[in-house]
Design an enzyme around this catalytic site. Structure first.
Site, PDB file in Angstrom:
ATOM      1  N   HIS A 121      36.848 -37.603  16.066  1.00  0.00           N
ATOM      2  CA  HIS A 121      35.442 -37.820  16.413  1.00  0.00           C
ATOM      3  C   HIS A 121      34.505 -37.893  15.214  1.00  0.00           C
ATOM      4  CE1 HIS A 121      35.200 -33.504  15.794  1.00  0.00           C
ATOM      5  NE2 HIS A 121      33.890 -33.630  15.740  1.00  0.00           N
TER       6      HIS A 121
HETATM    7  C1  UD1 Z   1      28.719 -32.908  17.265  1.00  0.00           C
HETATM    8  C2  UD1 Z   1      28.577 -32.182  15.940  1.00  0.00           C
HETATM    9  C3  UD1 Z   1      29.951 -32.065  15.273  1.00  0.00           C
HETATM   10  C4  UD1 Z   1      30.952 -31.426  16.223  1.00  0.00           C
HETATM   11  C5  UD1 Z   1      30.987 -32.255  17.483  1.00  0.00           C
HETATM   12  C6  UD1 Z   1      31.969 -31.739  18.510  1.00  0.00           C
HETATM   13  C7  UD1 Z   1      26.470 -32.534  14.727  1.00  0.00           C
HETATM   14  C8  UD1 Z   1      25.855 -33.197  13.543  1.00  0.00           C
HETATM   15  N1  UD1 Z   1      27.726 -32.926  15.009  1.00  0.00           N
HETATM   16  O1  UD1 Z   1      29.147 -34.241  16.986  1.00  0.00           O
HETATM   17  O2  UD1 Z   1      29.841 -31.258  14.124  1.00  0.00           O
HETATM   18  O3  UD1 Z   1      32.223 -31.404  15.609  1.00  0.00           O
HETATM   19  O4  UD1 Z   1      29.670 -32.229  18.063  1.00  0.00           O
HETATM   20  O5  UD1 Z   1      31.970 -32.577  19.620  1.00  0.00           O
HETATM   21  O6  UD1 Z   1      25.840 -31.714  15.348  1.00  0.00           O
HETATM   22  N2  UD1 Z   1      27.878 -37.570  24.084  1.00  0.00           N
HETATM   23  C9  UD1 Z   1      28.139 -37.631  25.420  1.00  0.00           C
HETATM   24  N3  UD1 Z   1      28.082 -36.482  26.139  1.00  0.00           N
HETATM   25  C10 UD1 Z   1      27.780 -35.286  25.582  1.00  0.00           C
HETATM   26  C11 UD1 Z   1      27.496 -35.235  24.216  1.00  0.00           C
HETATM   27  C12 UD1 Z   1      27.555 -36.383  23.470  1.00  0.00           C
HETATM   28  O7  UD1 Z   1      28.426 -38.692  25.956  1.00  0.00           O
HETATM   29  O8  UD1 Z   1      27.756 -34.274  26.309  1.00  0.00           O
HETATM   30  C13 UD1 Z   1      27.969 -38.808  23.284  1.00  0.00           C
HETATM   31  C14 UD1 Z   1      26.640 -39.500  23.126  1.00  0.00           C
HETATM   32  O9  UD1 Z   1      26.874 -40.873  23.109  1.00  0.00           O
HETATM   33  C15 UD1 Z   1      26.184 -39.043  21.762  1.00  0.00           C
HETATM   34  C16 UD1 Z   1      27.517 -38.946  21.016  1.00  0.00           C
HETATM   35  O10 UD1 Z   1      28.447 -38.494  21.997  1.00  0.00           O
HETATM   36  O11 UD1 Z   1      25.284 -39.896  21.162  1.00  0.00           O
HETATM   37  C17 UD1 Z   1      27.506 -38.009  19.859  1.00  0.00           C
HETATM   38  O12 UD1 Z   1      27.045 -36.700  20.256  1.00  0.00           O
HETATM   39  P1  UD1 Z   1      26.355 -35.752  19.150  1.00  0.00           P
HETATM   40  O13 UD1 Z   1      26.089 -34.416  19.695  1.00  0.00           O
HETATM   41  O14 UD1 Z   1      25.215 -36.473  18.511  1.00  0.00           O
HETATM   42  O15 UD1 Z   1      27.459 -35.654  18.016  1.00  0.00           O
HETATM   43  P2  UD1 Z   1      29.031 -35.373  18.101  1.00  0.00           P
HETATM   44  O16 UD1 Z   1      29.718 -36.564  17.545  1.00  0.00           O
HETATM   45  O17 UD1 Z   1      29.476 -34.864  19.429  1.00  0.00           O
END
Ligand code: UD1
Length: 399
Positions: free
Chosen positions: A230
């Protein structure tokens, strides 16, 4: 019932890797309040307020962890959701400021390195509680402090450095973190080596995880490897993700792979037209994000893990499962030095070479790191209580 000698502790949980860490803290608070942990007379009770920022919000990325790990439901949910880094961090900050002013906790505890961690500690460092409160701002406590990948391209590295520089008390998981913080000028009395709260939760729930039916549900009746990816540096680039998909297909020709696909990765696999290549491979089982117990069961029975996660490097080290980390650096060097982790990067030849060593049974064996014994959360809560009970100046200092 309000008691005069209460300590009000506010913990922040935002994203999936935070939840298992907060579970350990919640368990330790419960143990403290029920008298299982030693209690200084000055602190009779700890009121634990849990704030969920809503950074992760899908049921499979959030609520299932609260349910399975018995974490008390969040008292407050900021509901910020996804967005660019700036927007997400700013949304959390705006909402969290009101919460802090309303609740005025004695301690703000943040874990790990996600955007929720830096957003809330930054707000707390500049807050001024309303007149009449016994302190001006909370003591800021960072759990899993001092880890450094030395790669500022990683958003988490920026979050780690900033959160540590804002924190009053820094709880660390491994010796490298003490060295890093000392090099950055943090006074030794603010650093406490307590072990690993993620491993607390793993130890506590491993037996329950053994009853998960996940391997039957996935039809796994043969040895298998487990995959997660990820990191933006791996999954946001078309070229990099294509290379990694090719490598996974090559590994899957030798070993069945279960790939639990993160939402970010799924979106990119779809938009780069790579998802069908994986789903058409007979050697690969794709799943949605899995629950904690299901995932723990799968790690524990895998003979190979391929990942770019931080926490999974630690979990595989504890469980003595060989792990190939598809990153150039790790902020958790103990997992490579004494654990079963291989830091390999993304060169396909190197990945396949390492996988071959592991599958031939010649992989590294783990020596479990110091203090990864299931008691880190208890050490944190005991230290906090002792700190507030004994340091007469603490009340002055935060006025
Ligand atoms: C975040 C953390 C990362 C951690 C990871 C675990 C930061 C900078 N990054 O990254 O350190 O290892 O979480 O998962 O805080 N999304 C969904 N559903 C959700 C959450 C996210 O669909 O419940 C999708 C959305 O399209 C979103 C993308 O995932 O834009 C990324 O989510 P985000 O929380 O921004 O970052 P992660 O890549 O999950």
């Amino acid at each position: 019932m309000a008691m005069s000698n209460n300590l009000k502790l506010m913990s922040v949980a935002g994203a999936r890797p935070n939840f298992m860490k907060i579970a350990s803290i919640a368990d330790a608070v419960k143990a403290y309040n029920s008298g299982v942990l030693q209690r200084p007379a000055e602190i009779e009770h700890i009121d634990h307020v849990i704030v969920h920022t809503g950074q992760h919000y899908d049921r499979k990325m959030s609520q299932t962890f609260f349910d399975e790990l018995g974490i008390p439901s969040p008292d407050i949910n900021l509901g910020v959701g996804s967005g660019s880094h700036a927007r997400q961090t700013a949304d959390i900050m705006k909402a969290f400021e009101n919460v802090l002013l309303d609740q005025c906790p004695d301690v703000l505890l943040v874990v790990g390195d996600v955007n929720s961690t830096i957003a809330c500690s930054l707000v707390a460092s500049k807050i001024k509680y309303p007149a009449g409160q016994k302190r001006k701002r909370p003591l800021i406590v960072h759990v899993e402090a001092g880890l450094r990948s030395f790669d500022r391209e990683m958003p988490e590295e920026v979050n780690r450095i900033l959160t540590d520089s804002l924190s009053d008390m820094l709880f660390v998981t491994e010796q490298s973190a003490i060295k890093n913080l000392s090099r950055e000028g943090v006074q030794p009395e603010r650093i406490v080596f307590v072990g690993n709260v993620m491993i607390d939760t793993l130890k506590r729930h491993l037996q329950r995880a053994e009853s998960s039916p996940i391997r039957e549900e996935l039809g796994l009746d043969c040895p298998y490897g487990l995959v997660t990816l990820h990191r933006p540096s791996n999954v946001d680039s078309h070229k990099k993700l294509t290379t990694l998909v090719d490598v996974l297909l090559a590994i899957a020709a030798k070993r069945k792979l279960v790939f639990a696909v993160h939402p970010r990765t799924r979106v990119n696999l779809e938009s780069f037209n790579l998802l069908s290549r994986l789903s058409n491979s007979p050697g690969i089982i794709l799943t949605e994000p899995l629950s904690y117990l299901d995932f723990l069961n799968l790690i524990n029975h895998a003979d190979l893990v391929v990942t770019d996660s931080g926490g999974i490097q630690e979990e595989t080290t504890f469980l003595d499962v060989p792990c190939v980390t598809l990153r150039e650096n790790t902020e958790r060097p103990v997992t490579v030095e004494t654990g079963s982790n291989y830091l390999i990067g993304t060169d396909p030849d190197k990945i396949l070479e390492t996988v071959n060593i592991i599958l031939s049974g010649k992989g590294k064996k783990t020596v479990v790191p110091e203090l990864w014994d299931g008691k880190a959360g208890q050490r944190i809560i005991t230290s906090l209580a002792a700190y507030f009970a004994s340091d007469k100046n603490v009340l002055q200092r935060y006025k």
